[in-house]
Motif scaffolding. Structure first.
Motif, PDB file in Angstrom:
ATOM      1  N   THR A  31       0.863  -1.215   0.076  1.00 59.28           N
ATOM      2  CA  THR A  31      -0.027   0.068   0.042  1.00 59.28           C
ATOM      3  C   THR A  31       0.805   1.352  -0.217  1.00 59.28           C
ATOM      4  O   THR A  31       0.486   2.183  -0.579  1.00 59.28           O
ATOM      5  CB  THR A  31      -0.936   0.089   1.370  1.00 59.28           C
ATOM      6  N   THR A  50       4.601   6.991  -2.095  1.00 58.83           N
ATOM      7  CA  THR A  50       3.579   6.739  -3.409  1.00 58.83           C
ATOM      8  C   THR A  50       2.721   5.872  -2.296  1.00 58.83           C
ATOM      9  O   THR A  50       2.822   4.479  -2.017  1.00 58.83           O
ATOM     10  CB  THR A  50       3.945   6.005  -4.448  1.00 58.83           C
ATOM     11  N   THR A  51       1.438   5.960  -2.032  1.00 63.53           N
ATOM     12  CA  THR A  51       0.379   5.302  -1.448  1.00 63.53           C
ATOM     13  C   THR A  51      -0.955   5.015  -2.347  1.00 63.53           C
ATOM     14  O   THR A  51      -1.207   5.904  -3.138  1.00 63.53           O
ATOM     15  CB  THR A  51      -0.249   6.353  -0.233  1.00 63.53           C
ATOM     16  N   SER A  52      -1.077   3.645  -2.265  1.00 69.50           N
ATOM     17  CA  SER A  52      -2.005   3.340  -3.147  1.00 69.50           C
ATOM     18  C   SER A  52      -3.205   2.958  -2.230  1.00 69.50           C
ATOM     19  O   SER A  52      -3.297   2.267  -1.425  1.00 69.50           O
ATOM     20  CB  SER A  52      -1.738   1.813  -3.795  1.00 69.50           C
ATOM     21  N   THR A  57      -3.827   6.741  -6.314  1.00 67.09           N
ATOM     22  CA  THR A  57      -2.478   6.654  -5.757  1.00 67.09           C
ATOM     23  C   THR A  57      -2.143   8.654  -5.402  1.00 67.09           C
ATOM     24  O   THR A  57      -2.284   9.064  -5.990  1.00 67.09           O
ATOM     25  CB  THR A  57      -1.544   6.319  -6.954  1.00 67.09           C
ATOM     26  N   ARG A  58      -1.588   8.300  -4.352  1.00 62.20           N
ATOM     27  CA  ARG A  58      -1.243   9.510  -3.892  1.00 62.20           C
ATOM     28  C   ARG A  58       0.340   9.807  -3.735  1.00 62.20           C
ATOM     29  O   ARG A  58       1.080   8.726  -3.432  1.00 62.20           O
ATOM     30  CB  ARG A  58      -1.750  10.139  -2.420  1.00 62.20           C
ATOM     31  N   LYS A  73       5.994   4.114  -9.188  1.00 60.36           N
ATOM     32  CA  LYS A  73       5.919   2.745  -8.987  1.00 60.36           C
ATOM     33  C   LYS A  73       5.435   1.842  -9.917  1.00 60.36           C
ATOM     34  O   LYS A  73       4.547   2.252 -10.556  1.00 60.36           O
ATOM     35  CB  LYS A  73       5.042   2.350  -7.742  1.00 60.36           C
ATOM     36  N   ASN A  75       3.440  -1.434 -10.261  1.00 65.15           N
ATOM     37  CA  ASN A  75       2.750  -2.416  -9.345  1.00 65.15           C
ATOM     38  C   ASN A  75       3.221  -3.613  -9.988  1.00 65.15           C
ATOM     39  O   ASN A  75       2.918  -4.837  -8.873  1.00 65.15           O
ATOM     40  CB  ASN A  75       1.363  -1.987  -9.358  1.00 65.15           C
TER      41      ASN A  75
END
Length: 122
Positions: A31, A50-52, A57-58, A73, A75
């Motif tokens: 995440t 990077t936050t999923s 995505t933030r 990123k 994934n």
């Protein structure tokens, strides 16, 4: 789960480097994945993450690197990159990647890579 970081090295001020960090092992999902850095005698500091999530995505950046560094990123490869441009002497540090991982047994842990050294010369 292991994180393998690479891409550090010696670069002249104003130059560019690209760091990579690949996560491997029993991974269900990641995440948050990001980069931190540390210089001797100082605390480790956040560089970029990077936050999923369900809303997308933030990307978050430290103020010191905004406009110069870009995190991305892949994934499919569980790999995070840090493109570093316009490097300054104060960017010299050991860079560590970090990942928040949900393993296939549904348990969560945070992992750190081994660190990669970035040196910025005059």
């Amino acid at each position: 789960v292991q994180l393998q970081a690479s891409g550090g090295g010696l670069v002249q001020a104003g130059g560019s480097l690209r760091l990579s960090c690949a996560a491997s092992g029993s991974i269900f999902r990641i995440t948050v994945m990001g980069w931190y850095r540390q210089v001797p005698g100082k605390q480790r500091e956040l560089v970029a993450t990077t936050t999923s999530g369900t809303s997308g995505t933030r990307l978050d950046y430290a103020d010191a690197v905004k406009g110069r560094f870009t995190i991305s990123k892949d994934n499919a490869k569980n790999t995070v990159y840090l493109q570093m441009n316009s490097l300054k002497h104060e960017d010299a540090a050991v860079y560590y990647c970090n990942a928040n991982v949900q393993r296939r047994d549904s348990t969560w842990s945070a992992y750190w890579g081994q660190g990669t050294l970035v040196t910025v010369s005059s």
